[in-house]
Design an enzyme around this catalytic site. Structure first.
Site, PDB file in Angstrom:
ATOM      1  N   GLU A  95       0.657  -1.110  -0.018  1.00 11.05           N
ATOM      2  CA  GLU A  95       0.273   0.030   0.096  1.00 11.05           C
ATOM      3  C   GLU A  95       1.406   1.418  -0.079  1.00 11.05           C
ATOM      4  OE1 GLU A  95      -3.317  -0.396  -0.829  1.00 11.05           O
ATOM      5  OE2 GLU A  95      -3.347  -2.700  -0.538  1.00 11.05           O
TER       6      GLU A  95
ATOM      7  N   HIS B 169       2.103   2.167  -3.393  1.00  7.47           N
ATOM      8  CA  HIS B 169       0.893   2.544  -4.635  1.00  7.47           C
ATOM      9  C   HIS B 169       0.692   4.072  -3.978  1.00  7.47           C
ATOM     10  CE1 HIS B 169      -0.728  -0.448  -6.537  1.00  7.47           C
ATOM     11  NE2 HIS B 169      -1.530  -1.005  -5.255  1.00  7.47           N
TER      12      HIS B 169
END
Length: 271
Positions: free
Chosen positions: A145, A148
């Site tokens: 995450e 990203h």
């Protein structure tokens, strides 16, 4: 609400179309060699404001339902793992360790995890409970995450959306929306499924972040196997809504976990 959403998205697209900055490289390559140039026309400050609004709305709803950071032991566990990963973000972006990082857990059966804007990590307890995640697997999730956001994949998707005929066509009657509605619009517009290429980049960079922090990079493989076992052949959550096929993703994770094996070994305590 939906009419307002369409109109406000159109307005955002118009702004981005006027701010074309061409292709850039958002991060250094690291050991995993992520070097793709990206099209980023959407204004960075506007994107960050929108993400901050989406995060604030999610937090507000979770607090209202008494689901925000309710399991103290779980919150401490996730935060401790994230804090080991964050300093290593400098490998990809020198400014990233200085972001205003926050790590929180929402009590929910959903199997989700997000990183909003610059450093707002949200973990859903269902991901830990349902998959019985180890610390190494939590690190793999957080690393993915974070990657990203380091790569600005959300802003990249917003930039790509601004070039579609649908986005231009939506520029009809722009109507007002209050702060909460704008935050919801942001979540709908920006938190779209990532592309195959973006998912592969996040996988690879996440492996490197975890390995440098001393977490076994091969845990990303067991994490994905667990996820597919629980969800079946059709991913049903944001965390799992990815394009790579099961087998190709496992092969890629295996290949790149070997590339970062030396970093993992260096991070181990000396005997």
């Amino acid at each position: 609400m939906r009419a307002k959403a369409a109109s406000c998205i159109a307005a955002a697209c118009l702004v981005s179309a006027c701010a074309d900055v061409g292709t850039v490289r958002t991060t250094g390559p690291g050991v995993v060699g992520v070097e793709r140039s990206q099209y980023l026309s959407f204004p960075a400050d506007q994107f960050e404001r929108s993400m901050a609004g989406a995060y604030a709305l999610l937090k507000k709803d979770a607090q209202a339902n008494h689901d925000w950071n309710q399991n103290e032991a779980m919150v401490e566990r996730v935060r401790a793992i994230a804090q080991r990963l964050i300093p290593h973000t400098a490998i990809f972006r020198l400014d990233a360790p200085g972001w205003e990082w926050e790590v929180n857990v929402i009590r929910s059966p959903q199997m989700n995890a997000f990183c909003f804007g610059k450093g707002k990590i949200v973990f859903f307890s269902g991901l830990i409970h349902n998959l019985r995640l180890s610390d190494d697997e939590i690190a793999a999730t957080i690393g993915h995450e974070i990657a990203h956001v380091l790569r600005e994949h959300g802003r990249e998707r917003a930039s790509e959306q601004s070039r579609t005929p649908m986005a231009v066509g939506l520029l009809g009657a722009v109507v007002g929306a209050d702060k909460d509605e704008l935050a919801e619009i942001s979540a709908l517009f920006y938190l779209l499924p990532n592309s195959r290429e973006q998912e592969a980049e996040a996988d690879r960079m996440g492996l490197e972040l975890a390995a440098r922090a001393g977490y076994d990079p091969k845990a990303a493989i067991s994490l994905w196997r667990k996820f597919r076992l629980v969800t079946g052949s059709g991913p049903s959550t944001q965390f799992g809504s990815t394009h790579p096929s099961h087998e190709s993703r496992l092969r890629d994770l295996q290949t790149y976990s070997e590339k970062v094996a030396a970093s993992y070994k260096l991070a181990q305590p000396k005997k």
